[in-house]
Design an enzyme around this catalytic site. Structure first.
Site, mmCIF file in Angstrom:
data_model
loop_
_atom_site.group_PDB
_atom_site.id
_atom_site.type_symbol
_atom_site.label_atom_id
_atom_site.label_comp_id
_atom_site.label_asym_id
_atom_site.label_seq_id
_atom_site.Cartn_x
_atom_site.Cartn_y
_atom_site.Cartn_z
ATOM 1 N N GLY A 144 0.795 -1.219 0.000
ATOM 2 C CA GLY A 144 0.000 0.000 0.000
ATOM 3 C C GLY A 144 0.828 1.271 0.000
ATOM 4 N N THR A 145 1.966 1.255 0.682
ATOM 5 C CA THR A 145 2.799 2.464 0.746
ATOM 6 C C THR A 145 3.376 2.809 -0.617
ATOM 7 O OG1 THR A 145 3.342 2.179 3.080
ATOM 8 C CG2 THR A 145 4.886 3.462 1.746
ATOM 9 N N ASN A 181 -7.736 2.718 9.432
ATOM 10 C CA ASN A 181 -7.041 1.588 10.041
ATOM 11 C C ASN A 181 -7.097 1.599 11.564
ATOM 12 O OD1 ASN A 181 -5.368 3.916 9.228
ATOM 13 N ND2 ASN A 181 -3.775 2.950 10.457
ATOM 14 N N GLN A 241 -7.472 -1.198 4.314
ATOM 15 C CA GLN A 241 -8.247 -1.803 5.397
ATOM 16 C C GLN A 241 -9.625 -2.259 4.941
ATOM 17 O OE1 GLN A 241 -7.307 -2.801 8.248
ATOM 18 N NE2 GLN A 241 -5.296 -1.844 8.304
ATOM 19 N N SER A 279 -3.186 -3.778 -0.138
ATOM 20 C CA SER A 279 -2.052 -4.579 0.297
ATOM 21 C C SER A 279 -2.505 -5.993 0.626
ATOM 22 C CB SER A 279 -1.404 -3.930 1.525
ATOM 23 O OG SER A 279 -0.193 -4.561 1.865
ATOM 24 N N ALA A 280 -1.704 -6.987 0.248
ATOM 25 C CA ALA A 280 -2.104 -8.386 0.393
ATOM 26 C C ALA A 280 -2.200 -8.836 1.836
ATOM 27 C CB ALA A 280 -1.116 -9.283 -0.361
ATOM 28 N N HIS A 281 -1.287 -8.376 2.685
ATOM 29 C CA HIS A 281 -1.225 -8.961 4.025
ATOM 30 C C HIS A 281 -2.355 -8.515 4.940
ATOM 31 C CE1 HIS A 281 0.764 -5.127 5.048
ATOM 32 N NE2 HIS A 281 0.547 -5.413 6.309
ATOM 33 N N CYS A 326 2.544 1.207 11.628
ATOM 34 C CA CYS A 326 3.588 1.659 10.716
ATOM 35 C C CYS A 326 4.416 2.784 11.333
ATOM 36 C CB CYS A 326 2.974 2.118 9.401
ATOM 37 S SG CYS A 326 2.009 0.820 8.600
#
Length: 391
Positions: free
Chosen positions: A72-73, A156, A184, A204-206, A330
């Site tokens: 995502g970043t 988030n 999210q 983002s995958a995780h 983060c």
């Protein structure tokens, strides 16, 4: 025998789905670069394209609009640029408007000059101020400036679901483009980019049960694009250079398909979240629950117990076998005062006490019962040691 640990920090990173892990391990034994023309390369390319279709379905988009990246970043830093194109022709943007509760990856403005980044305030529940946004967009349009608006779909920290369709509607009226960080939201609420009016999203995958270190940029169907952040070869149709991580991307695709299929089950998670809130109020009657007046993700609870410092509480819960967090994960492992709660106008002492519990569809009732018992012990011990008001 030690009690099993309780993982209540799904928003920081969801446990990897078994099917995604199986696919990841399977592909680690296969050679092949997706850019090679031999059979092994073509097989790798087929895996990548399959995952691309899966991520596109999750976002209600076309596969050709999906660009894989590291997360995502990187995605946010790629799309937050003034140098867009429309059907290949330059389409310069003059200003970036971000909500006051964005993730740091967005809040820092990406490739926009700092003086060209403006903050759109939120109300006491963390919901973006649409009236302010409309006035500012009108002012910019009146002087001939084009804007990019970036408002996350779901926060988030608080779980607040932002009115991104209304944001996009206002943007269209005033000739602005819209990016939404759906990191999210993906897998927790439905995403249909076209129906919502979004030009681009990043995810983002995780966060949805894939692996860490892989994500995607997903463009809409309107012909807008932007220059790559990572340059070099022609991977990802020249949109992001570097050899693709085939195994991780394949696991991402599996996780995306599973998350889409599991969306109906996420509605049931809200009852478990509310049970946790009731347990916290039972052991700490003066606890404050944030953003209860706004639509929220069913899995997220943000709260504070007056007089209980977040850093102390996170450590105490960890020692009690519970993983939860304070704000975003983060921040280099540091527990810091939440800028999200600050932007909501929460008093500073409560901001310093802000904690987040986030669960998943697989979180069991037994785990929630165990959390309630451990929370009672943690807050009782903290009251005894520090003289807080926690019960």
């Amino acid at each position: 025998m030690a009690e099993a640990r309780l993982y209540f920090d799904w928003n920081a990173g969801a446990p990897m789905r078994k099917a995604a892990r199986t696919r990841l391990v399977e592909l680690l034994d296969r050679p092949g670069n997706g850019s090679s023309v031999h059979a092994e390369g073509r097989a790798a390319r087929a895996v990548l394209e399959g995952a691309r279709r899966s991520v596109a379905r999750l976002c209600g988009a076309e596969a050709k609009g999906v660009t894989f990246c590291s997360g995502g970043t990187e995605g946010a830093n790629t799309v937050l640029t003034p140098d867009w194109t429309l059907f290949g022709k330059p389409y310069r943007l003059d200003r970036l408007l971000v909500s006051a509760v964005e993730h740091p990856a967005v809040a820092r403005g990406g490739r926009f000059p700092a003086e060209r980044v403006e903050v759109v305030p939120v109300d006491g529940d963390g919901v973006v101020d649409l009236a302010f946004l409309e006035r500012r967009l009108a002012e910019l349009a009146a002087v001939g400036e084009r804007a990019l608006v970036s408002v996350m779909m779901a926060n988030n920290e608080t779980g607040v679901v932002e009115p991104v369709a209304d944001v996009a509607r206002l943007a269209r009226v005033h000739g602005a483009l819209v990016h939404s960080d759906v990191v999210q939201a993906a897998g927790k609420v439905p995403i249909d980019m076209e129906a919502l009016g979004l030009d681009v999203v990043t995810l983002s995958a995780h966060k949805l049960g894939g692996g860490q270190g892989v994500g995607a940029i997903v463009r809409g169907r309107n012909g807008f694009a932007f220059p790559p952040l990572v340059t070099g070869g022609g991977q990802e149709s020249w949109a992001r250079a570097g050899t693709e991580n085939v195994a991780a991307i394949a696991a991402f695709g599996v996780a995306a398909d599973a998350a889409l299929a599991d969306l109906p089950a996420m509605a049931e998670v809200a009852a478990r979240r509310d049970r946790i809130a009731a347990m916290i109020r039972d052991v700490a009657p003066d606890a404050v629950m944030f953003a209860e007046g706004a639509p929220r993700l069913s899995n997220t609870l943000c709260f504070a117990v007056p007089g209980v410092a977040a850093e102390t509480a996170v450590i105490a819960f960890d020692l009690a076998g519970v993983a939860l967090s304070s704000g975003s994960a983060c921040s280099s492992g540091k527990v810091t005062a939440s800028p999200v709660l600050t932007a909501m106008g929460i008093e500073p002492m409560l901001v310093k006490s802000g904690l987040r519990v986030s669960i998943g569809a697989e979180t069991s009732d037994e785990e929630i019962d165990a959390f309630g018992l451990r929370a009672r012990n943690v807050f009782a011990a903290m009251k005894k040691q520090h003289g807080t008001t926690a019960a």
